[in-house]
Design an enzyme around this catalytic site. Structure first.
Site, PDB file in Angstrom:
ATOM      1  CG  HIS A 127      -1.842  -1.113   1.331  1.00  0.00           C
ATOM      2  ND1 HIS A 127      -2.769  -1.221   2.325  1.00  0.00           N
ATOM      3  CD2 HIS A 127      -2.026  -2.201   0.532  1.00  0.00           C
ATOM      4  CE1 HIS A 127      -3.481  -2.338   2.149  1.00  0.00           C
ATOM      5  NE2 HIS A 127      -3.036  -2.951   1.066  1.00  0.00           N
ATOM      6  NE  ARG A 152      -4.935  -0.219  -0.657  1.00  0.00           N
ATOM      7  CZ  ARG A 152      -5.727  -0.438   0.403  1.00  0.00           C
ATOM      8  NH1 ARG A 152      -6.636  -1.387   0.373  1.00  0.00           N
ATOM      9  NH2 ARG A 152      -5.590   0.290   1.494  1.00  0.00           N
ATOM     10  CE1 TYR A 164      -9.697   0.175   4.148  1.00  0.00           C
ATOM     11  CE2 TYR A 164      -9.225   0.897   1.908  1.00  0.00           C
ATOM     12  CZ  TYR A 164      -9.103  -0.041   2.920  1.00  0.00           C
ATOM     13  OH  TYR A 164      -8.363  -1.161   2.708  1.00  0.00           O
ATOM     14  CG  ASP A 216      -9.944  -1.477  -1.415  1.00  0.00           C
ATOM     15  OD1 ASP A 216     -11.154  -1.462  -1.721  1.00  0.00           O
ATOM     16  OD2 ASP A 216      -9.460  -2.263  -0.574  1.00  0.00           O
ATOM     17  CG  HIS A 218     -12.809  -0.512   2.046  1.00  0.00           C
ATOM     18  ND1 HIS A 218     -13.536  -0.611   3.205  1.00  0.00           N
ATOM     19  CD2 HIS A 218     -11.800  -1.413   2.147  1.00  0.00           C
ATOM     20  CE1 HIS A 218     -12.965  -1.539   3.993  1.00  0.00           C
ATOM     21  NE2 HIS A 218     -11.922  -2.037   3.369  1.00  0.00           N
ATOM     22  CD  GLU A 242      -9.349  -4.549  -2.964  1.00  0.00           C
ATOM     23  OE1 GLU A 242      -8.209  -4.166  -3.302  1.00  0.00           O
ATOM     24  OE2 GLU A 242      -9.577  -5.097  -1.892  1.00  0.00           O
ATOM     25  CD  GLU A 268     -11.279  -6.585   1.256  1.00  0.00           C
ATOM     26  OE1 GLU A 268     -10.242  -6.443   0.585  1.00  0.00           O
ATOM     27  OE2 GLU A 268     -11.638  -5.787   2.121  1.00  0.00           O
ATOM     28  NE  ARG A 289      -8.325  -7.809  -3.258  1.00  0.00           N
ATOM     29  CZ  ARG A 289      -7.280  -7.894  -2.426  1.00  0.00           C
ATOM     30  NH1 ARG A 289      -6.363  -8.809  -2.607  1.00  0.00           N
ATOM     31  NH2 ARG A 289      -7.158  -7.065  -1.408  1.00  0.00           N
ATOM     32  CG  ASP A 322      -7.496  -7.949   8.680  1.00  0.00           C
ATOM     33  OD1 ASP A 322      -6.985  -6.974   8.106  1.00  0.00           O
ATOM     34  OD2 ASP A 322      -8.487  -8.542   8.242  1.00  0.00           O
ATOM     35  CD  GLU A 345      -4.204  -6.381   0.550  1.00  0.00           C
ATOM     36  OE1 GLU A 345      -5.078  -7.268   0.619  1.00  0.00           O
ATOM     37  OE2 GLU A 345      -4.406  -5.204   0.879  1.00  0.00           O
ATOM     38  CD1 TRP A 408     -14.695   2.553   7.800  1.00  0.00           C
ATOM     39  CD2 TRP A 408     -14.107   0.406   7.493  1.00  0.00           C
ATOM     40  NE1 TRP A 408     -13.331   2.487   7.871  1.00  0.00           N
ATOM     41  CE2 TRP A 408     -12.943   1.183   7.676  1.00  0.00           C
ATOM     42  CE3 TRP A 408     -13.983  -0.970   7.270  1.00  0.00           C
ATOM     43  CZ2 TRP A 408     -11.656   0.623   7.661  1.00  0.00           C
ATOM     44  CZ3 TRP A 408     -12.723  -1.527   7.252  1.00  0.00           C
ATOM     45  CH2 TRP A 408     -11.555  -0.737   7.453  1.00  0.00           C
TER      46      TRP A 408
END
Ligand code: GCO
Ligand code: MG
Length: 408
Positions: A127, A152, A164, A216, A218, A242, A268, A289, A322, A345, A408
């Site tokens: 990122h 990204r 974000y 992204d 999001h 994305e 994702e 993803r 995460d 990623e 979010w």
């Protein structure tokens, strides 16, 4: 072969928080072999820990660890209330831990058991993030200097205090905030749509034509906003755009596809092949993803990749902070051995996380490699992990400027 491994004797769940929360499954066989799996679900960690501890671990005791697929089918089909992120993260940890054991039993890195390497190394992206355009350009330079050939790009948005994917002051981005309740952010899609195309055009101008640029959105746009954004970004030549719209409503992708050729990456937050079925067979996306941990492990992620292959859709697994180094490691074995794998990623981990999860996978020159240790090649240092107990932490929530909740 190291012996007659034929029984699982224990399945323990370890929740630790070396900088952020991780849920780890440790499966031990009667030969003393240990397999590790990642069951982390950001902001809902304890629900997966309980699912594993209370409902899955007792079923594993006495089972043959070699029967990976049968155990997966047993835990998926054998549960009437199936699918969903908690169930699939739990099953995913079991699957990865059993592949880890199979690797250790046979003395092979898991990618060898998946058919062997089809490439020498795995392209990865990280990122680049800046509060404004000059800061984004600096961040792109900084990440390029680390060897990344795919980045990204995310920026702040004038008028918004939090956005974000972006931090102020050059700190690495980490969305989960410690505390008993989520942070509330204010989000304005119109302001984002006025700024993001300029920021991405500046990024392309700055890095030149070759570097792969990703972005992204999001889950925050309406179908029409997504179509407009895609169109306006065509000259930027993105590697992908994305999560343009909230993932639940898949029909909208037909509208977006009819208006733009920008490559789309989605999935994702998906957990099974069923959520990808229409998107793949109608060719509504370009990149899958799904994460190895959240989609139920190595076995089902390989099936999703196999479904995508004839449609020339590629696997590009989720790899944020995460996803623990165990799932990241598992993903690199898939990446090395799966023909239609595009990119991984890789946000990287702080030193402490790397110490708690010693691993054979490595990063160099924009690429990852799983290493050649038998199994997945990642472990948990339990003594060190015990020094960092669970702390409540949540992903932020978002409200529009009028105070109503949004995605979010
Ligand atoms: C990404 C993701 C993440 C998620 C995070 C939520 O593309 O890396 O969107 O940053 O926000 O995984 O837990
Ligand atoms: Mg994302």
């Amino acid at each position: 072969m190291t012996g007659n491994v034929d029984k699982i004797v224990s399945a323990q769940v370890i929740v630790c928080s070396p900088g952020r929360n991780f849920v780890t499954l440790k499966i031990t066989t009667d030969d003393g072999l240990v397999g590790w799996g990642d069951a982390t679900l950001n902001g809902r960690e304890l629900s997966v820990a309980s699912y594993l501890r209370d409902h899955v671990a007792p079923l594993l005791i006495g089972r043959d660890p070699a029967r990976i697929e049968d155990t997966w089918q047993y835990l998926y089909r054998g549960v009437y209330w199936r699918r969903g992120p908690v169930t699939m993260a739990a099953i995913g940890a079991v699957d990865v831990a059993l592949w880890d054991i199979k690797g250790k039993v046979t003395g092979q890195p898991v990618y060898q058991l998946l058919g062997g390497a089809v490439r020498d190394r795995i392209l990865s992206y990280t990122h680049a993030t800046g509060w404004d355009i000059p800061a984004l350009l600096d961040s792109l330079d900084e990440k390029k200097a680390l060897g990344f050939q795919a980045l990204r790009a995310q920026t702040g948005v004038p008028g918004l205090d939090t956005v974000y994917g972006v931090t102020k002051g050059g700190k690495p981005y980490e969305p989960a905030g410690r505390g008993a309740a989520p942070i509330e952010e204010v989000w304005d899609t119109d302001a984002y749509l006025r700024y993001a195309p300029k920021a991405l055009a500046a990024a392309r101008e700055h890095v030149g034509p070759e570097l792969k640029l990703l972005h992204d959105a999001h889950h925050r746009l309406t179908p029409n906003q997504a179509a407009r954004l895609g169109k306006s970004l065509e000259a930027v030549d993105l590697f992908w755009l994305e999560d343009v719209t909230p993932a639940e409503n898949q029909e909208v992708l037909r509208h977006i596809r009819a208006h733009t050729t920008v490559p789309l990456a989605i999935g994702e937050v998906f957990n099974t092949v069923w959520e990808f079925q229409t998107l793949i067979t109608e060719q509504l996306i370009d990149f899958v993803r799904a994460a190895v941990s959240h989609a139920g492990g190595i076995s089902p992620l390989r099936r999703i990749a196999a479904l995508a292959d004839p449609w020339q859709i590629k696997l590009a697994p989720h790899g944020p902070s995460d996803i623990s180094p165990i799932a990241l490691g598992a993903s690199t074995h898939i990446g090395l051995s799966t023909p239609n794998f595009a990119i991984q990623e890789y946000m990287g981990y702080p030193d402490l996380t790397n110490e708690v999860f010693p691993h054979s996978w490595s990063y160099a020159d924009g690429h990852l490699h799983p290493g050649d240790q038998p199994g997945i090649g990642v472990e948990l240092d339990e003594a060190l992990a015990a020094k960092f107990p669970y702390e409540p932490a949540y992903l932020p929530v978002a409200r529009r400027v009028d105070g109503s909740m949004t995605d979010w």
